[in-house]
Design an enzyme around this catalytic site. Structure first.
Site, short mmCIF file in Angstrom:
data_model
loop_
_atom_site.label_atom_id
_atom_site.label_comp_id
_atom_site.label_asym_id
_atom_site.label_seq_id
_atom_site.Cartn_x
_atom_site.Cartn_y
_atom_site.Cartn_z
CD GLU A 48 -7.20 -4.07 3.94
OE1 GLU A 48 -6.63 -4.61 4.90
OE2 GLU A 48 -6.87 -4.26 2.76
CG ASP A 64 -1.79 -1.12 1.40
OD1 ASP A 64 -1.79 -2.00 0.52
OD2 ASP A 64 -2.51 -1.18 2.42
#
Length: 506
Positions: free
Chosen positions: A216, A34
Protein backbone atom coordinates in the site's frame (compact mmCIF):
# COMPACT_ATOMS: atom_id res chain seq x y z
CA UNK A 1 10.32 26.18 25.35
CA UNK A 2 7.65 27.27 22.93
CA UNK A 3 3.99 26.65 23.74
CA UNK A 4 2.66 23.81 21.66
CA UNK A 5 -0.89 23.47 20.40
CA UNK A 6 -2.98 20.51 19.34
CA UNK A 7 -5.37 20.08 16.44
CA UNK A 8 -8.11 21.54 18.60
CA UNK A 9 -6.03 24.65 19.22
CA UNK A 10 -5.75 24.13 22.98
CA UNK A 11 -2.66 24.23 25.14
CA UNK A 12 -1.51 20.90 26.60
CA UNK A 13 -2.56 21.96 30.09
CA UNK A 14 -6.16 22.28 28.92
CA UNK A 15 -6.39 18.74 27.61
CA UNK A 16 -8.32 16.33 29.81
CA UNK A 17 -7.62 13.14 27.84
CA UNK A 18 -4.37 11.75 29.30
CA UNK A 19 -3.43 10.16 25.96
CA UNK A 20 -4.10 13.17 23.73
CA UNK A 21 -0.73 14.07 22.12
CA UNK A 22 0.94 17.35 22.95
CA UNK A 23 2.91 17.69 19.71
CA UNK A 24 1.65 15.03 17.28
CA UNK A 25 -1.26 15.83 15.01
CA UNK A 26 -4.57 14.16 15.70
CA UNK A 27 -8.03 15.25 14.70
CA UNK A 28 -10.14 16.78 17.44
CA UNK A 29 -12.46 13.79 17.31
CA UNK A 30 -13.15 10.60 15.35
CA UNK A 31 -11.01 8.19 13.36
CA UNK A 32 -7.79 9.07 11.49
CA UNK A 33 -5.41 6.91 9.46
CA UNK A 34 -3.17 7.27 6.36
CA UNK A 35 -1.73 10.71 5.57
CA UNK A 36 -2.89 11.80 2.12
CA UNK A 37 -2.33 14.66 -0.28
CA UNK A 38 0.73 16.10 1.42
CA UNK A 39 1.59 19.31 -0.38
CA UNK A 40 3.19 22.70 0.32
CA UNK A 41 1.78 25.88 -1.23
CA UNK A 42 2.38 29.57 -0.56
CA UNK A 43 3.81 29.13 2.93
CA UNK A 44 1.34 26.50 4.06
CA UNK A 45 1.76 22.75 4.53
CA UNK A 46 -1.40 20.79 3.81
CA UNK A 47 -1.96 17.47 5.55
CA UNK A 48 -4.93 15.53 4.25
CA UNK A 49 -5.69 12.15 5.76
CA UNK A 50 -8.07 9.23 5.89
CA UNK A 51 -10.87 10.24 8.24
CA UNK A 52 -14.25 9.08 9.46
CA UNK A 53 -16.21 12.29 10.12
CA UNK A 54 -18.89 10.38 12.03
CA UNK A 55 -17.13 8.22 14.62
CA UNK A 56 -13.94 6.86 16.20
CA UNK A 57 -13.89 3.64 14.16
CA UNK A 58 -12.82 3.01 10.57
CA UNK A 59 -15.56 3.74 8.02
CA UNK A 60 -17.10 6.48 5.85
CA UNK A 61 -13.64 7.16 4.48
CA UNK A 62 -13.19 10.81 3.54
CA UNK A 63 -10.26 13.20 3.40
CA UNK A 64 -9.73 15.16 6.58
CA UNK A 65 -7.58 18.28 6.35
CA UNK A 66 -5.14 20.22 8.51
CA UNK A 67 -2.79 23.11 7.73
CA UNK A 68 0.44 24.37 9.24
CA UNK A 69 3.08 27.00 8.60
CA UNK A 70 5.82 25.14 10.48
CA UNK A 71 4.88 21.41 10.46
CA UNK A 72 4.38 21.56 14.23
CA UNK A 73 1.33 23.67 14.99
CA UNK A 74 -1.65 22.39 13.01
CA UNK A 75 -5.08 23.90 12.42
CA UNK A 76 -7.82 21.41 11.69
CA UNK A 77 -9.94 22.38 8.68
CA UNK A 78 -13.33 21.12 7.53
CA UNK A 79 -13.50 17.76 5.76
CA UNK A 80 -11.98 18.29 2.33
CA UNK A 81 -13.33 15.48 0.13
CA UNK A 82 -16.31 13.60 1.51
CA UNK A 83 -17.54 10.11 0.81
CA UNK A 84 -20.99 9.69 -0.69
CA UNK A 85 -23.41 6.89 -1.47
CA UNK A 86 -21.32 5.78 -4.47
CA UNK A 87 -17.74 5.97 -3.25
CA UNK A 88 -15.44 6.08 -0.29
CA UNK A 89 -12.45 8.41 -0.67
CA UNK A 90 -9.36 6.25 -0.13
CA UNK A 91 -5.71 7.31 -0.03
CA UNK A 92 -3.92 9.40 -2.63
CA UNK A 93 -1.87 12.53 -3.20
CA UNK A 94 -2.15 16.18 -4.20
CA UNK A 95 -0.15 18.31 -6.62
CA UNK A 96 0.09 22.00 -7.41
CA UNK A 97 -0.69 22.13 -11.12
CA UNK A 98 1.41 25.25 -11.66
CA UNK A 99 0.99 25.34 -15.47
CA UNK A 100 -2.70 24.38 -15.38
CA UNK A 101 -2.05 21.21 -17.41
CA UNK A 102 -5.37 19.82 -16.19
CA UNK A 103 -7.39 22.82 -17.31
CA UNK A 104 -9.20 22.95 -13.97
CA UNK A 105 -7.88 26.43 -13.24
CA UNK A 106 -6.36 29.31 -15.18
CA UNK A 107 -2.87 30.61 -15.84
CA UNK A 108 -3.51 33.25 -13.18
CA UNK A 109 -5.11 30.84 -10.69
CA UNK A 110 -3.72 27.33 -11.23
CA UNK A 111 -5.37 24.56 -9.22
CA UNK A 112 -4.43 22.13 -6.53
CA UNK A 113 -5.40 18.69 -7.82
CA UNK A 114 -6.06 15.70 -5.59
CA UNK A 115 -5.61 12.24 -7.06
CA UNK A 116 -7.40 9.71 -4.87
CA UNK A 117 -8.72 6.16 -4.95
CA UNK A 118 -12.45 5.80 -5.45
CA UNK A 119 -13.59 2.70 -3.56
CA UNK A 120 -16.96 2.08 -5.19
CA UNK A 121 -19.90 0.92 -3.10
CA UNK A 122 -22.75 -1.41 -4.02
CA UNK A 123 -24.79 1.61 -5.11
CA UNK A 124 -22.30 2.41 -7.89
CA UNK A 125 -22.23 0.89 -11.38
CA UNK A 126 -18.56 0.18 -10.61
CA UNK A 127 -19.35 -1.64 -7.36
CA UNK A 128 -16.41 -3.50 -5.89
CA UNK A 129 -13.76 -1.71 -7.92
CA UNK A 130 -10.99 0.62 -6.86
CA UNK A 131 -10.00 3.23 -9.45
CA UNK A 132 -8.25 6.59 -9.51
CA UNK A 133 -10.18 9.85 -9.50
CA UNK A 134 -9.58 13.60 -9.35
CA UNK A 135 -10.80 16.56 -7.36
CA UNK A 136 -9.56 20.12 -7.68
CA UNK A 137 -9.39 23.27 -5.59
CA UNK A 138 -9.13 26.88 -6.75
CA UNK A 139 -8.84 28.37 -3.25
CA UNK A 140 -5.62 26.73 -2.04
CA UNK A 141 -7.22 23.59 -0.68
CA UNK A 142 -10.11 25.03 1.30
CA UNK A 143 -12.89 23.69 -0.95
CA UNK A 144 -12.84 20.88 -3.51
CA UNK A 145 -14.81 19.85 -6.58
CA UNK A 146 -14.87 16.27 -7.81
CA UNK A 147 -14.12 15.92 -11.53
CA UNK A 148 -17.19 14.91 -13.50
CA UNK A 149 -15.13 12.56 -15.67
CA UNK A 150 -14.10 10.29 -12.77
CA UNK A 151 -12.60 7.79 -12.62
CA UNK A 152 -9.63 8.77 -14.77
CA UNK A 153 -7.82 5.43 -14.44
CA UNK A 154 -9.69 2.14 -14.02
CA UNK A 155 -8.00 -1.26 -14.29
CA UNK A 156 -11.22 -3.15 -13.38
CA UNK A 157 -9.42 -4.18 -10.18
CA UNK A 158 -10.67 -4.53 -6.62
CA UNK A 159 -7.30 -3.60 -5.13
CA UNK A 160 -5.78 -0.86 -7.31
CA UNK A 161 -5.11 2.08 -5.00
CA UNK A 162 -3.05 4.77 -3.27
CA UNK A 163 -1.77 6.94 -6.16
CA UNK A 164 1.26 9.15 -5.47
CA UNK A 165 1.69 11.65 -8.32
CA UNK A 166 4.65 13.92 -9.05
CA UNK A 167 6.02 15.97 -11.94
CA UNK A 168 8.86 14.25 -13.80
CA UNK A 169 11.36 16.34 -15.77
CA UNK A 170 14.16 14.20 -17.14
CA UNK A 171 15.65 12.42 -20.12
CA UNK A 172 12.36 10.79 -21.09
CA UNK A 173 10.43 14.07 -21.16
CA UNK A 174 8.23 16.19 -18.91
CA UNK A 175 4.98 14.76 -17.55
CA UNK A 176 3.08 13.63 -14.49
CA UNK A 177 3.97 10.21 -13.08
CA UNK A 178 1.58 8.15 -10.98
CA UNK A 179 2.93 5.47 -8.65
CA UNK A 180 0.14 3.21 -7.36
CA UNK A 181 -0.24 -0.42 -6.26
CA UNK A 182 -2.03 -3.59 -7.14
CA UNK A 183 -2.13 -4.36 -3.45
CA UNK A 184 -2.73 -8.11 -3.28
CA UNK A 185 -0.25 -8.78 -6.10
CA UNK A 186 2.46 -6.85 -4.18
CA UNK A 187 3.15 -4.85 -7.29
CA UNK A 188 3.83 -1.16 -7.92
CA UNK A 189 2.32 0.14 -11.16
CA UNK A 190 3.49 3.32 -12.91
CA UNK A 191 1.61 5.53 -15.37
CA UNK A 192 2.24 8.89 -17.04
CA UNK A 193 0.00 11.77 -18.08
CA UNK A 194 0.29 15.19 -19.70
CA UNK A 195 -2.89 16.55 -18.12
CA UNK A 196 -3.75 14.39 -15.06
CA UNK A 197 -6.89 13.21 -16.86
CA UNK A 198 -5.58 10.66 -19.40
CA UNK A 199 -3.03 8.09 -18.27
CA UNK A 200 -0.68 5.76 -20.17
CA UNK A 201 0.91 2.67 -18.68
CA UNK A 202 4.67 2.79 -18.06
CA UNK A 203 5.88 -0.25 -16.08
CA UNK A 204 5.58 -2.39 -12.95
CA UNK A 205 7.87 -3.22 -10.05
CA UNK A 206 7.70 -6.19 -7.70
CA UNK A 207 7.01 -8.39 -5.88
CA UNK A 208 10.29 -8.02 -3.99
CA UNK A 209 11.68 -8.09 -0.45
CA UNK A 210 8.87 -8.07 2.14
CA UNK A 211 5.72 -9.62 0.64
CA UNK A 212 3.98 -11.08 3.69
CA UNK A 213 1.01 -8.72 3.33
CA UNK A 214 -0.61 -6.36 0.86
CA UNK A 215 1.42 -3.48 -0.57
CA UNK A 216 0.00 0.00 0.00
CA UNK A 217 0.82 3.73 -0.10
CA UNK A 218 3.86 3.88 -2.43
CA UNK A 219 6.07 6.89 -2.99
CA UNK A 220 8.92 7.59 -5.40
CA UNK A 221 11.46 10.43 -5.23
CA UNK A 222 15.11 11.23 -5.90
CA UNK A 223 17.67 12.12 -3.22
CA UNK A 224 21.33 13.02 -3.41
CA UNK A 225 23.85 11.20 -1.22
CA UNK A 226 25.28 13.55 1.38
CA UNK A 227 24.22 16.49 -0.77
CA UNK A 228 26.40 15.53 -3.74
CA UNK A 229 24.49 16.44 -6.95
CA UNK A 230 26.64 13.95 -8.88
CA UNK A 231 25.60 11.08 -6.61
CA UNK A 232 21.87 10.44 -6.36
CA UNK A 233 19.46 7.54 -5.99
CA UNK A 234 15.73 7.14 -6.45
CA UNK A 235 13.88 5.96 -3.35
CA UNK A 236 10.78 3.79 -3.72
CA UNK A 237 8.65 3.53 -0.58
CA UNK A 238 6.27 0.58 -0.24
CA UNK A 239 4.17 0.15 2.88
CA UNK A 240 3.06 -3.37 3.80
CA UNK A 241 0.43 -4.83 6.11
CA UNK A 242 0.76 -7.34 7.64
CA UNK A 243 4.32 -8.61 7.21
CA UNK A 244 6.26 -5.75 8.79
CA UNK A 245 9.58 -6.27 10.50
CA UNK A 246 8.08 -5.88 13.99
CA UNK A 247 4.77 -7.52 13.12
CA UNK A 248 1.71 -6.10 11.41
CA UNK A 249 2.10 -2.82 9.54
CA UNK A 250 5.39 -1.25 8.39
CA UNK A 251 7.12 0.64 5.59
CA UNK A 252 10.02 -0.57 3.48
CA UNK A 253 12.18 1.24 0.95
CA UNK A 254 14.18 0.34 -2.14
CA UNK A 255 17.08 2.29 -3.65
CA UNK A 256 17.60 2.34 -7.39
CA UNK A 257 17.16 4.27 -10.63
CA UNK A 258 14.19 5.75 -12.45
CA UNK A 259 14.48 6.75 -16.10
CA UNK A 260 10.99 8.17 -16.46
CA UNK A 261 9.61 4.77 -17.40
CA UNK A 262 10.76 2.08 -14.96
CA UNK A 263 12.15 1.89 -11.45
CA UNK A 264 15.05 -0.55 -11.17
CA UNK A 265 16.09 -1.53 -7.67
CA UNK A 266 19.69 -1.83 -6.56
CA UNK A 267 18.70 -2.97 -3.07
CA UNK A 268 16.44 -5.95 -3.77
CA UNK A 269 17.39 -8.88 -1.55
CA UNK A 270 14.66 -11.36 -2.51
CA UNK A 271 12.21 -11.42 -5.40
CA UNK A 272 8.76 -12.91 -5.82
CA UNK A 273 6.02 -13.80 -3.37
CA UNK A 274 7.98 -16.63 -1.74
CA UNK A 275 10.50 -14.35 -0.05
CA UNK A 276 12.76 -15.86 2.58
CA UNK A 277 11.46 -14.66 5.96
CA UNK A 278 14.87 -15.28 7.52
CA UNK A 279 16.25 -12.35 5.49
CA UNK A 280 13.77 -9.75 6.74
CA UNK A 281 16.46 -7.80 8.62
CA UNK A 282 18.39 -7.31 5.38
CA UNK A 283 15.59 -5.24 3.85
CA UNK A 284 15.41 -1.46 4.02
CA UNK A 285 12.84 -0.52 6.67
CA UNK A 286 11.66 3.02 7.27
CA UNK A 287 11.13 2.25 10.94
CA UNK A 288 11.72 -0.80 13.13
CA UNK A 289 8.82 -0.19 15.50
CA UNK A 290 5.22 -1.32 15.25
CA UNK A 291 3.60 2.08 14.81
CA UNK A 292 4.87 3.87 11.72
CA UNK A 293 2.80 3.09 8.64
CA UNK A 294 1.52 4.54 5.36
CA UNK A 295 4.42 6.99 5.33
CA UNK A 296 4.49 9.35 2.32
CA UNK A 297 6.24 12.61 1.51
CA UNK A 298 5.17 16.17 0.79
CA UNK A 299 5.14 17.46 -2.77
CA UNK A 300 6.49 20.92 -3.63
CA UNK A 301 8.55 21.55 -0.46
CA UNK A 302 11.04 24.43 -0.94
CA UNK A 303 14.76 23.79 -1.43
CA UNK A 304 14.19 20.22 -2.55
CA UNK A 305 13.72 18.95 1.01
CA UNK A 306 11.95 15.60 1.35
CA UNK A 307 9.67 15.51 4.40
CA UNK A 308 7.59 12.46 5.31
CA UNK A 309 4.79 11.74 7.76
CA UNK A 310 3.50 8.34 8.81
CA UNK A 311 0.37 7.10 10.54
CA UNK A 312 1.34 6.24 14.11
CA UNK A 313 -0.58 3.01 14.53
CA UNK A 314 -0.76 -0.61 13.39
CA UNK A 315 -3.63 -2.40 11.70
CA UNK A 316 -3.21 -5.29 14.14
CA UNK A 317 -4.86 -3.22 16.90
CA UNK A 318 -5.70 0.19 15.43
CA UNK A 319 -9.41 -0.20 16.15
CA UNK A 320 -8.80 -1.10 19.78
CA UNK A 321 -6.49 1.62 21.09
CA UNK A 322 -7.83 3.03 24.40
CA UNK A 323 -8.41 6.67 23.50
CA UNK A 324 -11.55 8.74 23.91
CA UNK A 325 -13.67 10.09 21.06
CA UNK A 326 -10.59 10.34 18.82
CA UNK A 327 -8.37 7.57 17.51
CA UNK A 328 -4.83 7.67 16.08
CA UNK A 329 -2.28 10.38 15.43
CA UNK A 330 0.46 11.16 12.94
CA UNK A 331 4.17 10.78 13.53
CA UNK A 332 6.37 13.81 13.78
CA UNK A 333 7.27 15.01 10.27
CA UNK A 334 10.70 13.69 9.32
CA UNK A 335 13.19 15.07 6.86
CA UNK A 336 14.77 12.14 5.02
CA UNK A 337 18.17 12.15 3.35
CA UNK A 338 20.62 9.63 1.95
CA UNK A 339 24.05 9.16 3.46
CA UNK A 340 26.95 6.82 2.88
CA UNK A 341 28.18 4.80 5.86
CA UNK A 342 31.06 2.35 5.40
CA UNK A 343 30.39 2.33 1.67
CA UNK A 344 26.66 1.60 2.02
CA UNK A 345 23.96 4.12 1.11
CA UNK A 346 21.39 4.42 3.90
CA UNK A 347 18.33 6.52 4.65
CA UNK A 348 18.78 9.01 7.48
CA UNK A 349 15.75 10.57 9.21
CA UNK A 350 15.57 13.71 11.32
CA UNK A 351 12.37 14.78 13.03
CA UNK A 352 11.10 18.33 12.77
CA UNK A 353 11.85 19.26 16.37
CA UNK A 354 8.95 20.64 18.43
CA UNK A 355 11.44 21.70 21.12
CA UNK A 356 13.68 23.76 18.85
CA UNK A 357 14.33 27.36 19.76
CA UNK A 358 14.65 29.06 23.14
CA UNK A 359 14.19 26.56 25.94
CA UNK A 360 13.28 27.19 29.56
CA UNK A 361 14.81 24.96 32.17
CA UNK A 362 15.58 21.38 31.25
CA UNK A 363 17.74 18.80 32.95
CA UNK A 364 21.34 17.90 32.13
CA UNK A 365 23.87 15.35 33.29
CA UNK A 366 27.46 15.49 32.14
CA UNK A 367 30.00 12.74 31.59
CA UNK A 368 30.36 10.18 34.37
CA UNK A 369 30.94 6.52 35.03
CA UNK A 370 27.77 4.46 35.45
CA UNK A 371 27.49 2.23 38.47
CA UNK A 372 26.06 -1.23 37.70
CA UNK A 373 22.30 -1.31 38.17
CA UNK A 374 19.59 1.33 37.92
CA UNK A 375 20.19 5.01 38.70
CA UNK A 376 17.01 7.03 39.28
CA UNK A 377 16.99 10.51 37.75
CA UNK A 378 15.70 13.63 39.52
CA UNK A 379 13.45 14.50 36.58
CA UNK A 380 10.03 13.34 35.43
CA UNK A 381 8.33 13.68 32.07
CA UNK A 382 5.44 12.43 29.98
CA UNK A 383 6.25 14.90 27.19
CA UNK A 384 9.90 15.51 26.40
CA UNK A 385 12.84 15.44 24.04
CA UNK A 386 15.67 13.36 25.44
CA UNK A 387 19.20 13.43 24.05
CA UNK A 388 21.34 10.64 25.39
CA UNK A 389 24.83 9.36 24.63
CA UNK A 390 26.42 6.26 26.12
CA UNK A 391 29.83 4.67 25.93
CA UNK A 392 28.86 1.10 26.91
CA UNK A 393 32.42 -0.17 27.18
CA UNK A 394 32.62 -3.74 28.56
CA UNK A 395 29.13 -3.63 30.13
CA UNK A 396 26.62 -6.12 28.76
CA UNK A 397 24.11 -3.37 28.19
CA UNK A 398 23.00 0.16 28.93
CA UNK A 399 19.69 1.90 28.70
CA UNK A 400 16.94 4.22 29.79
CA UNK A 401 13.74 3.67 31.77
CA UNK A 402 10.81 5.93 30.79
CA UNK A 403 7.20 6.40 31.92
CA UNK A 404 7.94 4.47 35.10
CA UNK A 405 5.34 4.17 37.84
CA UNK A 406 4.27 1.88 40.60
CA UNK A 407 3.77 -1.15 38.36
CA UNK A 408 4.80 -0.06 34.88
CA UNK A 409 7.77 1.08 32.84
CA UNK A 410 9.11 1.26 29.31
CA UNK A 411 12.69 0.24 28.56
CA UNK A 412 15.06 1.38 25.85
CA UNK A 413 18.05 -0.95 26.04
CA UNK A 414 21.25 -1.43 24.06
CA UNK A 415 22.80 -4.90 24.26
CA UNK A 416 26.50 -4.96 23.53
CA UNK A 417 26.47 -8.74 23.11
CA UNK A 418 24.52 -8.56 19.85
CA UNK A 419 24.62 -4.84 18.99
CA UNK A 420 20.83 -4.52 19.13
CA UNK A 421 18.79 -1.58 20.34
CA UNK A 422 15.50 -2.70 21.88
CA UNK A 423 12.31 -0.94 22.93
CA UNK A 424 10.32 -2.99 25.44
CA UNK A 425 6.73 -1.89 26.10
CA UNK A 426 5.44 -5.15 27.61
CA UNK A 427 4.97 -3.50 31.02
CA UNK A 428 4.39 0.04 29.78
CA UNK A 429 0.88 0.52 31.18
CA UNK A 430 -2.36 -0.25 29.37
CA UNK A 431 -1.28 -3.18 27.18
CA UNK A 432 -4.18 -5.61 27.56
CA UNK A 433 -6.55 -4.13 24.97
CA UNK A 434 -5.08 -6.40 22.26
CA UNK A 435 -2.92 -9.52 22.41
CA UNK A 436 -0.50 -8.13 19.80
CA UNK A 437 0.27 -4.93 21.68
CA UNK A 438 2.75 -6.07 24.39
CA UNK A 439 5.96 -6.32 22.39
CA UNK A 440 9.70 -5.79 22.12
CA UNK A 441 11.05 -4.06 19.00
CA UNK A 442 14.69 -4.27 17.95
CA UNK A 443 17.16 -2.97 15.38
CA UNK A 444 20.86 -3.53 14.84
CA UNK A 445 22.76 -0.34 15.69
CA UNK A 446 26.57 -0.41 15.32
CA UNK A 447 28.39 1.77 17.80
CA UNK A 448 30.27 4.74 16.35
CA UNK A 449 33.65 5.31 17.99
CA UNK A 450 32.38 3.12 20.80
CA UNK A 451 29.36 5.34 21.43
CA UNK A 452 25.58 5.19 21.08
CA UNK A 453 23.65 8.41 20.42
CA UNK A 454 19.88 8.53 20.91
CA UNK A 455 17.33 11.27 20.40
CA UNK A 456 13.95 10.35 21.86
CA UNK A 457 10.65 12.17 21.46
CA UNK A 458 8.25 11.23 24.22
CA UNK A 459 4.60 12.20 23.96
CA UNK A 460 1.54 11.24 25.96
CA UNK A 461 0.90 7.99 24.07
CA UNK A 462 4.00 7.48 21.93
CA UNK A 463 7.76 7.31 21.73
CA UNK A 464 9.95 7.90 18.67
CA UNK A 465 13.59 6.84 19.00
CA UNK A 466 16.25 8.08 16.56
CA UNK A 467 19.55 6.22 16.89
CA UNK A 468 22.95 7.37 15.59
CA UNK A 469 21.55 10.63 14.19
CA UNK A 470 18.58 8.93 12.53
CA UNK A 471 20.23 5.95 10.83
CA UNK A 472 17.70 3.75 12.63
CA UNK A 473 14.34 4.57 14.21
CA UNK A 474 11.81 2.81 16.41
CA UNK A 475 8.30 4.23 16.79
CA UNK A 476 5.79 2.73 19.24
CA UNK A 477 2.58 3.67 20.97
CA UNK A 478 2.67 3.57 24.77
CA UNK A 479 -0.39 4.00 26.99
CA UNK A 480 1.10 4.66 30.42
CA UNK A 481 -0.78 5.95 33.44
CA UNK A 482 -0.83 9.72 33.70
CA UNK A 483 1.17 9.57 36.94
CA UNK A 484 3.88 7.32 35.48
CA UNK A 485 6.56 9.86 34.58
CA UNK A 486 9.70 8.67 36.40
CA UNK A 487 12.98 8.18 34.54
CA UNK A 488 16.19 6.25 35.18
CA UNK A 489 19.35 5.10 33.44
CA UNK A 490 20.98 1.72 33.91
CA UNK A 491 24.04 -0.37 33.14
CA UNK A 492 24.40 -4.14 33.18
CA UNK A 493 27.88 -4.56 34.54
CA UNK A 494 30.85 -2.31 35.16
CA UNK A 495 32.75 -0.10 32.74
CA UNK A 496 29.91 1.83 31.09
CA UNK A 497 29.94 5.63 30.89
CA UNK A 498 27.31 8.26 30.35
CA UNK A 499 28.67 10.85 27.92
CA UNK A 500 25.72 13.27 28.22
CA UNK A 501 22.02 13.39 29.00
CA UNK A 502 19.71 16.30 28.19
CA UNK A 503 15.97 16.37 28.89
CA UNK A 504 13.71 19.17 27.69
CA UNK A 505 10.00 18.86 28.37
CA UNK A 506 7.09 19.65 30.62
Amino acid sequence: MKTLTTAAGTTPAAISDPYRPAFHYTSERNWLNDPNGLVYLNGTYHLFYQHNPFGPDWGNMSWGHATSEDLLNWDEQPVAIACDEHEAIFSGSAVFDEFNTSGFGTAINPPLVAIYTSAYSDASPLAGRQAQSLAYSLDEGMTWTKYQGNPVLDRASADFRDPKVFWYDGGAGRYWVMVAVEAVHRQVVLYKSADLRSWDFLSTFGPANATGGVWECPDLFELTVDGDPEDSHWVLIVNISPGGIAGGSAGQYFLGTFDGVAFRSKSTVTEGLQADASRMREYGWLDWGRDYYAAVSFNNVPDGRRIMIGWMNNWDYAGSTPTGGWRSSMSLPREVRLTRVDGQVLLRQKAIDPFAGPEDGGFRLGARALAPGVTDLPVTAAVARIDLEFSPGPAAGVGLVLRAGEAERMLIRYDTTDGMLRLDRRESGHVGFHEAFPSVESVAVPLQDGRLRLRIYLDRCSVEVFAQDGLATITDLVFAAEASTAMAIFADGAGAHLVALDVVGY
